[in-house]
Design an enzyme around this catalytic site. Structure first.
Site, short mmCIF file in Angstrom:
data_model
loop_
_atom_site.label_atom_id
_atom_site.label_comp_id
_atom_site.label_asym_id
_atom_site.label_seq_id
_atom_site.Cartn_x
_atom_site.Cartn_y
_atom_site.Cartn_z
CB ALA A 21 1.27 5.95 2.32
CB THR A 25 -3.44 8.31 6.67
OG1 THR A 25 -2.68 8.98 7.56
CG2 THR A 25 -2.59 7.13 5.87
CG PHE A 32 2.28 -0.06 1.48
CD1 PHE A 32 0.65 0.33 1.43
CD2 PHE A 32 3.11 0.66 0.84
CE1 PHE A 32 0.71 -0.36 0.24
CE2 PHE A 32 2.97 0.12 -0.75
CZ PHE A 32 1.86 0.11 -1.45
NE ARG A 33 6.63 -1.43 5.85
CZ ARG A 33 6.56 -1.11 4.85
NH1 ARG A 33 5.89 0.18 4.32
NH2 ARG A 33 7.37 -1.33 3.17
CB ILE A 102 1.78 6.48 -6.20
CG1 ILE A 102 0.42 5.98 -5.27
CG2 ILE A 102 2.60 5.92 -6.21
CD1 ILE A 102 0.58 3.82 -6.12
CG HIS A 118 7.63 4.99 -5.13
ND1 HIS A 118 7.80 4.75 -3.50
CD2 HIS A 118 9.20 4.36 -4.87
CE1 HIS A 118 8.62 3.87 -2.87
NE2 HIS A 118 9.63 4.29 -3.89
CB CYS A 126 -0.57 0.99 -24.85
SG CYS A 126 -0.26 -0.45 -25.15
CB CYS A 149 -2.43 -1.05 -30.40
SG CYS A 149 -1.50 -1.01 -28.85
CB THR A 187 8.14 8.09 5.00
OG1 THR A 187 8.46 7.17 5.26
CG2 THR A 187 8.68 9.04 5.80
#
Ligand code: CNA
Length: 236
Positions: A21, A25, A32-33, A102, A118, A126, A149, A187
């Site tokens: 991540a 940035t 996250f951290r 992601i 990830h 779906c 559907c 990371t």
């Protein structure tokens, strides 16, 4: 410029980048951290809980409230790190980017060989009929996104409690095993099994570029605690 890293890059033909991540940035996507990362903000549930398979199945609407606000940054643009990696691949010096991200920014920068451990927010299917749904549909909708559907749409993102895609993992493993330079960047190396893949590297040039210290700093041949976009912008 970090001369040692610059020299190694110039001499390498099979660079592999392993990232997280922190690579995004500088493109405006929170990690996250870090102190201002998602884990240090207040929610009704910890992000690890919200981003788990069981939470998705039980509290789908709540999951999507968090996900739309905190995980979908569709206007974000690649930064100097994403762009440099794409350039190296084009020049035939880099054989793969292995990412825990992601956000699709490596591909947006032009990278082709990207192993998305990830998954990606850009792919959504779906759960009943398997139909593909564009991410804009998820972002612009409200509540639980539904297929024609009647089935619930799920992002192709590996949630906590779900397994990684075998094909992606074996591609990433093969690239890391054959790498002549492994650069790990942005990371915390705290999320397994992803972080374990770096153990497959057999070379003698292991570089870590991360703002904060990681559990693997002591085994790296070169450690740089600086913003990755800034470091990569200066590399050849
Ligand atoms: P993390 O645990 O949040 O760690 C990020 C690391 O990056 C920290 O150690 C920071 O010190 C470091 N960092 C932050 N900014 C920079 C910078 N500019 N230059 C260098 N280092 C920096 O994130 P990980 O990727 O290690 O954890 C894995 C999770 C986070 C994966 O499952 C991802 O899916 C998930 N995630 C992805 C995104 C994204 O796709 N952009 C965003 C937030 C979380």
């Amino acid at each position: 410029m970090n001369e040692r890293l610059a020299q190694w890059v110039t001499e390498s033909k099979r660079i592999v980048f392993f990232g997280g991540a922190g690579v995004s940035t500088e493109s405006g996507i929170p990690d996250f951290r870090s102190v201002d990362g998602l884990y240090n903000q207040q929610y009704d549930y910890p992000p690890e809980t919200i981003l788990s398979h069981s939470f998705f199945m039980r509290k789908t609407e709540e999951f999507y409230r968090f996900y739309r606000n905190k995980m979908l940054f569709l206007d974000a643009e690649p930064n100097a790190a994403h762009r440099k990696l794409a350039e190296w691949e084009q020049k035939g010096q880099l054989t793969g980017v292995v990412t825990q991200n992601i956000d699709g920014l490596h591909q947006k920068a032009g990278s082709k060989k990207v192993y998305e451990l990830h998954g990606s927010v850009l792919r959504n299917h779906c759960m009943r009929c398997g139909k593909f749904h564009d991410v804009a549909e998820i972002k612009n909708g409200t509540g639980v996104p539904k297929c024609e559907c009647g089935g619930t749409i799920k992002p192709d993102v590996v949630l906590y409690g779900e397994t990684l895609n075998d094909e992606v993992v074996s591609g990433a493993c093969a690239a890391i095993e054959r790498a002549d330079l492994l650069i790990i960047g942005g990371t915390s190396l705290a999320v397994y099994p992803a972080a374990g893949l770096i153990d497959l590297y057999r070379g003698s040039r292991l570089v870590l570029v991360n703002l904060s210290a990681t559990p693997q700093d002591s085994r790296a041949d070169l450690v740089i605690h600086e913003p990755i976009g800034k470091v990569f912008a200066e590399l050849p």
